[in-house]
Each structure stands twice: as structure tokens, then as C-alpha cells.
Design a protein around this motif. Structure first.
Motif, PDB file in Angstrom:
ATOM      1  N   LEU A  98       0.828  -1.204   0.000  1.00  8.71           N
ATOM      2  CA  LEU A  98       0.000   0.000   0.000  1.00  8.71           C
ATOM      3  C   LEU A  98       0.868   1.261   0.000  1.00  8.71           C
ATOM      4  O   LEU A  98       0.627   2.191  -0.775  1.00  8.71           O
ATOM      5  CB  LEU A  98      -0.955   0.005   1.196  1.00  8.71           C
ATOM      6  N   ALA A  99       1.881   1.295   0.844  1.00  8.95           N
ATOM      7  CA  ALA A  99       2.768   2.463   0.917  1.00  8.95           C
ATOM      8  C   ALA A  99       3.490   2.671  -0.411  1.00  8.95           C
ATOM      9  O   ALA A  99       3.624   3.807  -0.881  1.00  8.95           O
ATOM     10  CB  ALA A  99       3.770   2.293   2.059  1.00  8.95           C
ATOM     11  N   MET A 100       3.945   1.599  -1.020  1.00 10.59           N
ATOM     12  CA  MET A 100       4.629   1.711  -2.312  1.00 10.59           C
ATOM     13  C   MET A 100       3.690   2.265  -3.381  1.00 10.59           C
ATOM     14  O   MET A 100       4.066   3.132  -4.166  1.00 10.59           O
ATOM     15  CB  MET A 100       5.172   0.351  -2.737  1.00 10.59           C
ATOM     16  N   ARG A 101       2.476   1.766  -3.431  1.00 13.01           N
ATOM     17  CA  ARG A 101       1.514   2.230  -4.439  1.00 13.01           C
ATOM     18  C   ARG A 101       1.125   3.689  -4.244  1.00 13.01           C
ATOM     19  O   ARG A 101       0.819   4.393  -5.196  1.00 13.01           O
ATOM     20  CB  ARG A 101       0.270   1.346  -4.419  1.00 13.01           C
ATOM     21  N   LEU A 102       1.136   4.139  -2.995  1.00 19.22           N
ATOM     22  CA  LEU A 102       0.789   5.529  -2.705  1.00 19.22           C
ATOM     23  C   LEU A 102       2.007   6.454  -2.718  1.00 19.22           C
ATOM     24  O   LEU A 102       1.869   7.667  -2.543  1.00 19.22           O
ATOM     25  CB  LEU A 102       0.091   5.627  -1.344  1.00 19.22           C
ATOM     26  N   GLY A 103       3.185   5.872  -2.880  1.00 26.98           N
ATOM     27  CA  GLY A 103       4.410   6.667  -2.898  1.00 26.98           C
ATOM     28  C   GLY A 103       4.774   7.224  -1.534  1.00 26.98           C
ATOM     29  O   GLY A 103       5.382   8.281  -1.427  1.00 26.98           O
ATOM     30  N   GLN A 104       4.412   6.508  -0.481  1.00 29.01           N
ATOM     31  CA  GLN A 104       4.686   6.956   0.881  1.00 29.01           C
ATOM     32  C   GLN A 104       5.858   6.172   1.466  1.00 29.01           C
ATOM     33  O   GLN A 104       6.125   5.035   1.078  1.00 29.01           O
ATOM     34  CB  GLN A 104       3.469   6.725   1.781  1.00 29.01           C
ATOM     35  N   THR A 105       6.546   6.795   2.412  1.00 26.94           N
ATOM     36  CA  THR A 105       7.578   6.074   3.133  1.00 26.94           C
ATOM     37  C   THR A 105       6.927   5.228   4.216  1.00 26.94           C
ATOM     38  O   THR A 105       5.823   5.528   4.688  1.00 26.94           O
ATOM     39  CB  THR A 105       8.587   7.033   3.792  1.00 26.94           C
ATOM     40  N   LEU A 106       7.602   4.171   4.611  1.00 30.02           N
ATOM     41  CA  LEU A 106       7.084   3.284   5.657  1.00 30.02           C
ATOM     42  C   LEU A 106       8.258   2.781   6.479  1.00 30.02           C
ATOM     43  O   LEU A 106       9.280   2.364   5.933  1.00 30.02           O
ATOM     44  CB  LEU A 106       6.332   2.111   5.025  1.00 30.02           C
ATOM     45  N   HIS A 107       8.107   2.843   7.765  1.00 34.90           N
ATOM     46  CA  HIS A 107       9.145   2.394   8.688  1.00 34.90           C
ATOM     47  C   HIS A 107       8.596   1.199   9.466  1.00 34.90           C
ATOM     48  O   HIS A 107       7.530   1.296  10.073  1.00 34.90           O
ATOM     49  CB  HIS A 107       9.512   3.535   9.647  1.00 34.90           C
ATOM     50  N   VAL A 108       9.322   0.076   9.448  1.00 40.50           N
ATOM     51  CA  VAL A 108       8.912  -1.123  10.181  1.00 40.50           C
ATOM     52  C   VAL A 108      10.100  -1.555  11.035  1.00 40.50           C
ATOM     53  O   VAL A 108      11.216  -1.698  10.524  1.00 40.50           O
ATOM     54  CB  VAL A 108       8.522  -2.268   9.215  1.00 40.50           C
TER      55      VAL A 108
END
Length: 128
Positions: free
Chosen positions: A30-40
Motif C-alpha cells: 500500500l505504501a509503495m503504491r501511494l508513494g509513501q515512506t514506511l518504517h517497520v
């Protein structure tokens, strides 16, 4: 699995039947498709429960029976205990205060953590 949603207005907890890996993979996609960064990252989350909830002893007994528990309960003061969980933090950045915390534990421990959190919410709303 328990999913704790930390937002600017507070904490919301829910039980999720999806696997930890699947839920994280879905969030990454989802983050990739929306162009958002994601921290896990792995970490701990905690929340307070009233110390006088009657079934708190059931949670503590369930945790005592587990040799590798991802949950701990510690007394804060006469009124509250802190429930601390090991799991995975998912947020926009490492410094974010809002995000999702996922944790897996035994079915019995999960049941009592979720039940006690719900009871504490009912107790709080009855006071308001």
C-alpha cells in the motif's frame, strides 16, 4: 494477533486473524503504491489498565504459564498496571508517534489482553 492503532486521539486495539507477515506485506505494498515512506521495526508498546479490573489475575496466570511470553504486566501505582508487549511497529518514520503496532502471542494471553483493554474502555466511558 493484536493490532494496536496509536492515533492523535488515543489507542484503539483490535484482534486480527491475518498473519503478521501478511499484514506487514500488505502495508508495504500500500505504501509503495501511494508513494509513501514506511518504517517497520521490532519494538515494544505499552498501555495502562486499571489495577482493580477483576480478571487481571487471569491474564497474569496465563502469562505465568507461558515460558516465552511477549507480554509483561507491571504495577505502576495503586490505581494502574502497565501492560507491555513485544512486536512490530509500523509508521511513516522512526520518530512517528502515530502508527500501528502488531503483536502475536498465545491465544489465551491474546484473549485476556484484548478483553481487559475492552473492559477498561467501558470503565473509562462510564466515568465520562
Amino acid at each position: 494477533m493484536l493490532k494496536l492503532n496509536y492515533t492523535e486521539v488515543g489507542l484503539y486495539m483490535e484482534r486480527v486473524m491475518t498473519s503478521l507477515e501478511m499484514l506487514i506485506a500488505q502495508r508495504v505494498i500500500l505504501a509503495m503504491r501511494l508513494g509513501q515512506t514506511l518504517h517497520v521495526e521490532p519494538g515494544r508498546a505499552s498501555f495502562l489498565l486499571p489495577a482493580d479490573i477483576p480478571e487481571l489475575a487471569h491474564l497474569e496466570a496465563a502469562l505465568w504459564q507461558e515460558s516465552n511470553s511477549k507480554v509483561s504486566v507491571m504495577t505502576v501505582d495503586d490505581e494502574f498496571v502497565e501492560v507491555s508487549l513485544w512486536g512490530s511497529w509500523i509508521a511513516d518514520s522512526a520518530e512517528a508517534h502515530e502508527g500501528i503496532f502488531l503483536t502475536m502471542m498465545s491465544a489465551r494471553a491474546e484473549f485476556f489482553v484484548y478483553k481487559l483493554w475492552n473492559e477498561s474502555q467501558l470503565h473509562i466511558s462510564s466515568l465520562a
